[in-house]
Scaffold this motif. Structure first.
Motif, PDB file in Angstrom:
ATOM      1  N   CYS A   1       0.743  -1.112   0.170  1.00 44.23           N
ATOM      2  CA  CYS A   1       0.087  -0.056  -0.072  1.00 44.23           C
ATOM      3  C   CYS A   1       0.861   1.295   0.121  1.00 44.23           C
ATOM      4  O   CYS A   1       1.682   1.402   0.801  1.00 44.23           O
ATOM      5  CB  CYS A   1      -0.617  -0.027   1.282  1.00 44.23           C
TER       6      CYS A   1
ATOM      7  N   CYS B   1      -0.443   2.959   3.968  1.00 49.11           N
ATOM      8  CA  CYS B   1      -0.039   2.529   4.902  1.00 49.11           C
ATOM      9  C   CYS B   1       0.850   1.437   5.031  1.00 49.11           C
ATOM     10  O   CYS B   1       1.613   1.023   6.046  1.00 49.11           O
ATOM     11  CB  CYS B   1      -1.551   2.099   5.768  1.00 49.11           C
TER      12      CYS B   1
ATOM     13  N   ARG C   1       0.974  -1.493   4.285  1.00 46.36           N
ATOM     14  CA  ARG C   1       0.680  -2.745   4.457  1.00 46.36           C
ATOM     15  C   ARG C   1       0.991  -3.783   3.068  1.00 46.36           C
ATOM     16  O   ARG C   1       0.518  -3.367   2.057  1.00 46.36           O
ATOM     17  CB  ARG C   1      -0.690  -3.282   5.040  1.00 46.36           C
TER      18      ARG C   1
ATOM     19  N   CYS D   1      -5.998   0.047  -1.186  1.00 39.44           N
ATOM     20  CA  CYS D   1      -5.995  -0.783   0.077  1.00 39.44           C
ATOM     21  C   CYS D   1      -7.359  -0.663   0.808  1.00 39.44           C
ATOM     22  O   CYS D   1      -8.166   0.236   0.984  1.00 39.44           O
ATOM     23  CB  CYS D   1      -4.933   0.233   1.020  1.00 39.44           C
TER      24      CYS D   1
ATOM     25  N   CYS E   1      -6.835   1.674   4.340  1.00 41.13           N
ATOM     26  CA  CYS E   1      -6.581   3.123   4.125  1.00 41.13           C
ATOM     27  C   CYS E   1      -7.408   3.902   2.906  1.00 41.13           C
ATOM     28  O   CYS E   1      -7.298   5.091   2.913  1.00 41.13           O
ATOM     29  CB  CYS E   1      -5.209   3.540   4.719  1.00 41.13           C
TER      30      CYS E   1
END
Ligand code: BV8
Ligand code: ZN
Length: 242
Positions: free
Chosen positions: A128, A131, A133, A148, A151
């Motif tokens: 992402c 964020c 991830r 994502c 977020c």
């Protein structure tokens, strides 16, 4: 390529304690995956600095995803070829073996290679841009504009683009494997992309026997002790002694 060359390389591999391999897109060519710079290569149609770069992604994320989703779809129908399997077999026979790949297709792992370092990331994981991830989306068809779930920011392929630094741990491992190699196989790479190409010079300067496996001459040919001219899917099974 002479049968003497093949025999010399076979002997070197049979005796070596430490063998390191650097692969590029050419090792996956016989799995039906287009190379970047060869005739009909991907880069002929697209400008890498537009698509495989953070600037290109910022400018037009949808266009970059169209390209990566097309490559993911192409990979869904592909399998490792005899060259990938020969390298997985070699790993079982060599006390200290390391496979450094510039490829993002994970076909080496699919063929059973374990000691693998991915210098340029991989095309199956996404990351992402908001964020950070990371998710493994192996084999999954992604939407045209992946965002994502947490977020809402754009997802990106977890690969290393031009102008981006290579993962530090992967690079450190690659340097160590290049430094210790008695035999350094350079398979299916034009040796144009840095710093990956620098590993060839590092290994040669550290005393490795450098063997290039490629149908063409490349920027690395001048450093090679032996150049085996031909497709890796045919040559690798011949040098990994039965
Ligand atoms: C960085 C992931 C900086 C994404 C990729 C000028 C001089 C030197 C360097 C530079 C320069 N200007 C810019 C640079 C740096 C740049 C670079 O090297 N540019 C090149 C084009 C000159 N490098 C970078 O930007 C790297 N990052 O330097 O960071 C920095 C430093 C500090 C702080 C901040 C920043 C990042 C490079 C990684 C880019 N990402 N891929 C994706 O895949 O979508 S590169 C991309 O090219 C692929 O990973 C691919 O693997 C790689 C290399 O290509 P090859 O694998 O060699 O494939 P290619 O098509 O070229 O060749 C195929 C070969 O196979 C051919 O030789 C062919 O003959 C052969 N073949 C064909 N069939 C077969 C075969 N061989 C065997 N069997 C067959 N059947
Ligand atoms: Zn996020």
């Amino acid at each position: 390529m002479t049968s003497e060359d093949l025999e010399r390389v076979r002997q070197w591999l049979a005796r070596a304690q430490a063998v390191t391999v650097l692969t590029g897109a050419g090792v996956s060519a016989e799995s039906g995956i287009e190379t970047f710079r060869g005739p009909g290569g991907v880069w002929e149609k697209v400008n890498p600095l537009e698509l495989a770069s953070p600037e290109g992604f910022r400018r037009d994320p949808r266009r970059v995803w169209d390209w990566y989703n097309a490559r993911r779809r192409q990979l869904l129908g592909s399998r490792p070829n005899p060259g990938h399997y020969a390298l997985a077999e070699l790993e079982k026979r060599v006390p200290q073996f390391g496979l450094i790949t510039q490829n993002v297709d994970r076909l080496h792992q699919a063929a059973g290679s374990r000691q693998v370092v991915e210098l340029h990331g991989n095309i199956w994981e996404v990351r992402c841009t908001g964020c950070g991830r990371r998710d493994d989306r192996t084999g999954v068809e992604l939407p045209e504009e992946p965002h994502c779930e947490v977020c809402g920011a754009w997802l990106r392929p977890n690969v290393v683009w031009f102008g981006e630094v290579l993962p530090a741990d992967a690079w450190r491992q690659a340097e160590a494997w290049a430094q210790r190699a008695e035999v350094f196989l350079v398979v299916g790479t034009s040796a144009e992309v840095w710093p990956a190409a620098g590993l060839i010079y590092l290994a040669s300067n550290a005393g490795a026997k450098v063997v290039e496996i490629n149908p063409q001459n490349t920027s690395a040919t001048k450093v090679a002790d032996v150049a085996l001219r031909g497709p890796s899917g045919e040559i690798l099974p011949q040098i990994v002694s039965r």
